[in-house]
Motif scaffolding. Sequence first.
Motif, PDB file in Angstrom:
ATOM      1  N   ASN A  82       0.817  -1.217   0.000  1.00 13.80           N
ATOM      2  CA  ASN A  82       0.000   0.000   0.000  1.00 13.80           C
ATOM      3  C   ASN A  82       0.850   1.266   0.000  1.00 13.80           C
ATOM      4  OD1 ASN A  82      -3.016  -0.885   0.532  1.00 13.80           O
ATOM      5  ND2 ASN A  82      -1.738  -2.187   1.820  1.00 13.80           N
ATOM      6  N   THR A  83       2.121   1.141  -0.342  1.00 12.25           N
ATOM      7  CA  THR A  83       2.991   2.316  -0.299  1.00 12.25           C
ATOM      8  C   THR A  83       2.454   3.424  -1.193  1.00 12.25           C
ATOM      9  OG1 THR A  83       4.884   0.849   0.061  1.00 12.25           O
ATOM     10  CG2 THR A  83       5.357   3.113  -0.554  1.00 12.25           C
ATOM     11  N   ALA A  84       2.154   3.102  -2.431  1.00  8.79           N
ATOM     12  CA  ALA A  84       1.633   4.114  -3.358  1.00  8.79           C
ATOM     13  C   ALA A  84       0.270   4.626  -2.915  1.00  8.79           C
ATOM     14  CB  ALA A  84       1.550   3.532  -4.771  1.00  8.79           C
ATOM     15  N   VAL A  85      -0.498   3.772  -2.257  1.00  8.38           N
ATOM     16  CA  VAL A  85      -1.820   4.173  -1.776  1.00  8.38           C
ATOM     17  C   VAL A  85      -1.686   5.229  -0.679  1.00  8.38           C
ATOM     18  CG1 VAL A  85      -3.934   3.376  -0.652  1.00  8.38           C
ATOM     19  CG2 VAL A  85      -2.828   1.945  -2.391  1.00  8.38           C
ATOM     20  N   PHE A  86      -0.819   4.962   0.316  1.00  8.21           N
ATOM     21  CA  PHE A  86      -0.608   5.957   1.378  1.00  8.21           C
ATOM     22  C   PHE A  86      -0.079   7.260   0.778  1.00  8.21           C
ATOM     23  CE2 PHE A  86      -0.690   2.426   4.495  1.00  8.21           C
ATOM     24  CZ  PHE A  86      -1.427   3.033   5.505  1.00  8.21           C
ATOM     25  N   GLN A  87       0.873   7.162  -0.119  1.00  3.90           N
ATOM     26  CA  GLN A  87       1.446   8.368  -0.703  1.00  3.90           C
ATOM     27  C   GLN A  87       0.401   9.166  -1.477  1.00  3.90           C
ATOM     28  OE1 GLN A  87       4.655   6.629  -2.953  1.00  3.90           O
ATOM     29  NE2 GLN A  87       6.045   6.545  -1.199  1.00  3.90           N
ATOM     30  N   ALA A  88      -0.441   8.471  -2.251  1.00  4.21           N
ATOM     31  CA  ALA A  88      -1.479   9.163  -3.015  1.00  4.21           C
ATOM     32  C   ALA A  88      -2.525   9.787  -2.098  1.00  4.21           C
ATOM     33  CB  ALA A  88      -2.135   8.191  -3.991  1.00  4.21           C
ATOM     34  N   ALA A  89      -2.870   9.069  -1.031  1.00  3.10           N
ATOM     35  CA  ALA A  89      -3.874   9.587  -0.098  1.00  3.10           C
ATOM     36  C   ALA A  89      -3.393  10.872   0.568  1.00  3.10           C
ATOM     37  CB  ALA A  89      -4.204   8.528   0.947  1.00  3.10           C
ATOM     38  N   VAL A  90      -2.152  10.872   1.035  1.00  2.19           N
ATOM     39  CA  VAL A  90      -1.622  12.063   1.700  1.00  2.19           C
ATOM     40  C   VAL A  90      -1.510  13.222   0.713  1.00  2.19           C
ATOM     41  CG1 VAL A  90       0.337  13.043   2.933  1.00  2.19           C
ATOM     42  CG2 VAL A  90      -0.423  10.717   3.460  1.00  2.19           C
ATOM     43  N   GLN A  91      -1.021  12.934  -0.478  1.00  2.00           N
ATOM     44  CA  GLN A  91      -0.901  13.984  -1.494  1.00  2.00           C
ATOM     45  C   GLN A  91      -2.267  14.575  -1.820  1.00  2.00           C
ATOM     46  OE1 GLN A  91       1.536  15.601  -2.876  1.00  2.00           O
ATOM     47  NE2 GLN A  91       0.181  16.746  -4.248  1.00  2.00           N
ATOM     48  N   ASN A  92      -3.252  13.711  -1.987  1.00  2.75           N
ATOM     49  CA  ASN A  92      -4.604  14.167  -2.279  1.00  2.75           C
ATOM     50  C   ASN A  92      -5.138  15.069  -1.167  1.00  2.75           C
ATOM     51  OD1 ASN A  92      -7.660  13.667  -1.850  1.00  2.75           O
ATOM     52  ND2 ASN A  92      -7.356  13.156  -4.010  1.00  2.75           N
ATOM     53  N   LEU A  93      -5.007  14.609   0.062  1.00  2.00           N
ATOM     54  CA  LEU A  93      -5.595  15.335   1.194  1.00  2.00           C
ATOM     55  C   LEU A  93      -4.809  16.586   1.558  1.00  2.00           C
ATOM     56  CD1 LEU A  93      -6.585  12.223   3.325  1.00  2.00           C
ATOM     57  CD2 LEU A  93      -8.095  13.688   1.974  1.00  2.00           C
ATOM     58  N   SER A  94      -3.562  16.674   1.107  1.00  4.92           N
ATOM     59  CA  SER A  94      -2.791  17.896   1.357  1.00  4.92           C
ATOM     60  C   SER A  94      -3.427  19.099   0.671  1.00  4.92           C
ATOM     61  CB  SER A  94      -1.350  17.719   0.877  1.00  4.92           C
ATOM     62  OG  SER A  94      -1.283  17.665  -0.544  1.00  4.92           O
ATOM     63  N   GLN A  95      -4.251  18.850  -0.342  1.00  5.54           N
ATOM     64  CA  GLN A  95      -4.858  19.946  -1.089  1.00  5.54           C
ATOM     65  C   GLN A  95      -5.966  20.651  -0.320  1.00  5.54           C
ATOM     66  OE1 GLN A  95      -5.427  18.893  -5.421  1.00  5.54           O
ATOM     67  NE2 GLN A  95      -4.648  16.908  -4.723  1.00  5.54           N
ATOM     68  N   VAL A  96      -6.406  20.045   0.808  1.00  2.00           N
ATOM     69  CA  VAL A  96      -7.406  20.722   1.634  1.00  2.00           C
ATOM     70  C   VAL A  96      -6.810  21.201   2.955  1.00  2.00           C
ATOM     71  CG1 VAL A  96      -9.336  19.501   0.589  1.00  2.00           C
ATOM     72  CG2 VAL A  96      -8.221  18.512   2.596  1.00  2.00           C
ATOM     73  N   ALA A  97      -5.492  21.297   2.997  1.00  2.00           N
ATOM     74  CA  ALA A  97      -4.833  21.752   4.230  1.00  2.00           C
ATOM     75  C   ALA A  97      -5.323  23.129   4.659  1.00  2.00           C
ATOM     76  CB  ALA A  97      -3.323  21.760   4.038  1.00  2.00           C
ATOM     77  N   GLY A 110       5.672   0.570   2.593  1.00  2.00           N
ATOM     78  CA  GLY A 110       6.983   1.137   2.824  1.00  2.00           C
ATOM     79  C   GLY A 110       6.851   2.570   3.304  1.00  2.00           C
ATOM     80  N   SER A 111       7.910   3.328   3.145  1.00  2.00           N
ATOM     81  CA  SER A 111       7.975   4.682   3.672  1.00  2.00           C
ATOM     82  C   SER A 111       6.972   5.617   2.995  1.00  2.00           C
ATOM     83  CB  SER A 111       9.390   5.219   3.465  1.00  2.00           C
ATOM     84  OG  SER A 111       9.506   6.549   3.891  1.00  2.00           O
ATOM     85  N   PHE A 112       6.336   6.465   3.803  1.00  2.00           N
ATOM     86  CA  PHE A 112       5.499   7.545   3.255  1.00  2.00           C
ATOM     87  C   PHE A 112       5.552   8.732   4.209  1.00  2.00           C
ATOM     88  CE2 PHE A 112       2.626   5.080   5.908  1.00  2.00           C
ATOM     89  CZ  PHE A 112       1.835   6.018   6.543  1.00  2.00           C
ATOM     90  N   ASN A 113       5.338   9.919   3.659  1.00  2.00           N
ATOM     91  CA  ASN A 113       5.394  11.160   4.427  1.00  2.00           C
ATOM     92  C   ASN A 113       4.002  11.717   4.677  1.00  2.00           C
ATOM     93  OD1 ASN A 113       8.187  11.248   4.666  1.00  2.00           O
ATOM     94  ND2 ASN A 113       8.439  12.344   2.724  1.00  2.00           N
ATOM     95  N   SER A 165      -8.750   0.706  15.931  1.00  2.00           N
ATOM     96  CA  SER A 165      -8.559  -0.554  16.646  1.00  2.00           C
ATOM     97  C   SER A 165      -8.730  -1.701  15.662  1.00  2.00           C
ATOM     98  CB  SER A 165      -9.585  -0.671  17.775  1.00  2.00           C
ATOM     99  OG  SER A 165      -9.460  -1.908  18.434  1.00  2.00           O
ATOM    100  N   GLY A 166      -7.801  -2.644  15.678  1.00  2.00           N
ATOM    101  CA  GLY A 166      -7.836  -3.747  14.734  1.00  2.00           C
ATOM    102  C   GLY A 166      -7.082  -3.475  13.446  1.00  2.00           C
ATOM    103  N   ALA A 167      -6.593  -2.246  13.273  1.00  2.00           N
ATOM    104  CA  ALA A 167      -5.793  -1.895  12.108  1.00  2.00           C
ATOM    105  C   ALA A 167      -4.316  -2.015  12.449  1.00  2.00           C
ATOM    106  CB  ALA A 167      -6.105  -0.480  11.639  1.00  2.00           C
ATOM    107  N   ILE A 168      -3.535  -2.572  11.534  1.00  2.00           N
ATOM    108  CA  ILE A 168      -2.097  -2.674  11.691  1.00  2.00           C
ATOM    109  C   ILE A 168      -1.428  -2.103  10.446  1.00  2.00           C
ATOM    110  CG2 ILE A 168      -0.124  -4.216  12.021  1.00  2.00           C
ATOM    111  CD1 ILE A 168      -2.038  -6.268  13.240  1.00  2.00           C
ATOM    112  N   ILE A 169      -0.642  -1.054  10.626  1.00  2.00           N
ATOM    113  CA  ILE A 169       0.241  -0.607   9.558  1.00  2.00           C
ATOM    114  C   ILE A 169       1.487  -1.474   9.654  1.00  2.00           C
ATOM    115  CG2 ILE A 169       1.683   1.265   8.716  1.00  2.00           C
ATOM    116  CD1 ILE A 169      -0.433   3.227   9.479  1.00  2.00           C
ATOM    117  N   LEU A 170       1.712  -2.266   8.616  1.00  2.00           N
ATOM    118  CA  LEU A 170       2.746  -3.298   8.625  1.00  2.00           C
ATOM    119  C   LEU A 170       3.902  -2.836   7.744  1.00  2.00           C
ATOM    120  CD1 LEU A 170       2.947  -6.194   9.849  1.00  2.00           C
ATOM    121  CD2 LEU A 170       2.092  -7.051   7.663  1.00  2.00           C
ATOM    122  N   ALA A 171       5.063  -2.624   8.354  1.00  2.00           N
ATOM    123  CA  ALA A 171       6.201  -2.100   7.605  1.00  2.00           C
ATOM    124  C   ALA A 171       6.766  -3.150   6.657  1.00  2.00           C
ATOM    125  CB  ALA A 171       7.286  -1.641   8.570  1.00  2.00           C
TER     126      ALA A 171
END
Length: 468
Positions: free
Chosen positions: A62-77, A94-97, A108-114
């Motif tokens: 889900n690396t690209a998914v997290f990155q796309a989600a953050v990038q998308n939501l940054s537009q409503v900062a 993997g890594s995301f900012n 609860s019940g969610a695990i971000i798995l590196a």
Amino acid sequence: MVFYQRSTLATLLFLGLIRFSVVECRRNLLLESYVTYPAINCRKHTALLTDFGGNGDGIASNTAVFQAAVQNLSQVADDGGAQLIVPPGKWLTGSFNLTSHFTLFIQSGAIILASQDAGEYPLVEPLPSYGQGRDGPGGRFSSLIGGSHLTDVVVTGDNGTIDGQGSVWWKKFNRKKLRNTRPYLIELMYSNQVQISNLTLIDSPSWFVHPVYSSDIIIQDITIRAPVDSPNTDGINPDSCNNVKIQDVNVVSGDDCVAVKSGWDEYGIQLGLPTERVIIRRLICNSPNGAVIALGSEMPGGIRNVRAEDITAINSQSGIRIKTSPGRGAYITDIFVDGMNLQSIDCVFWTTGSHGEHPDLSYDAKALPVIDRINYRNVVAEDVKMVGNMGGIDGDPFTGFCLSNVTIGFGTQQENLVWNCTDVSGVSSNVIPEPCDVLAEKGPSDCEYPPDPIPIDIVELKSCSFST
């Protein structure tokens, strides 16, 4: 009455790669289940990780998914900010900012798995206050969750989990296979208004939580777990940070539970950013190879005004440990500890001016640290091997120690020398067993503990929510 908005997935734009536009939001006016949580700020917009194609099977990346989600939501900062909800499941990544005015909420019940694939962690330059990586002369693998130059960022949940899957990194480190420094679990740089709370963090490749060059930080209600023989799995390391609260944290790790730092030798001296105004409260620690609270060893930017209260530990190497050496320069001063309850500790008070561990041979051996005004009071410890091993530097004595209302009991492995004091000085009051002569009896009065709070300690969290 305030209604919180939940986003729906916007139109997909197909331009070779799928891109997401800003998530449109709608009001939840129907009867729904709400999750509430405390945070420094609430958000106007909400999105689920699954809105961006997330797969919680623990296998798909889900690396690209997290990155796309953050990038998308940054537009409503600038329009009330956004919260990204990680629902129950195992979300391999993997890594995301992160971004500003943003909340990452792990349910609860969610695990971000590196991911254990090193290719999922881009290499970045060494920190300017360190000069090189901590594990080797090269750079650093990006942290799992990172960000730089952010304002108002929250990583929280209702006891969701971030699993660093660090074993593969520990093996590489122990076999001396690393040129670059292992990823940290969470690292925020040059940021302010930071909250990390209500999470379980396990098996980081190296340090768990590393705020650096940052200010106005709240870290609370965190459980940290790593094997006690895992290398350098420090719990929380505020590094060249200002105005920090660490509260209600439970750590089992292979290194220091909390380590306060400010750079490394000549690089830290040159940058000159201290760590100051820190409160550590209701910390529980279990670390046979580390300190409950360490000051240093990397501290050439200086460490000042650190307070610790209501500290509990079992089966740990040392209670409070001051670590420094020639080459560090700067200072550790105005340290206040009030209330420690310790069990099965090798050494309660450990101070060393010969810690070593230099980044290179360019350090200035004449850059000597100033250690002064170190106050410990209301300390009870049982099953202890040694009370105090307190050593300064020849020609650079450590001064201003104060110990009051200290009662230490010994176990079956008591050392022959229960106090060892060299190149240190100070005073004591009501300390059992009687301390070294250089810690002269000062009468019945207590050591100082400041009555006024640091600014971060009076920040009130807001009640935030989202619908499920």
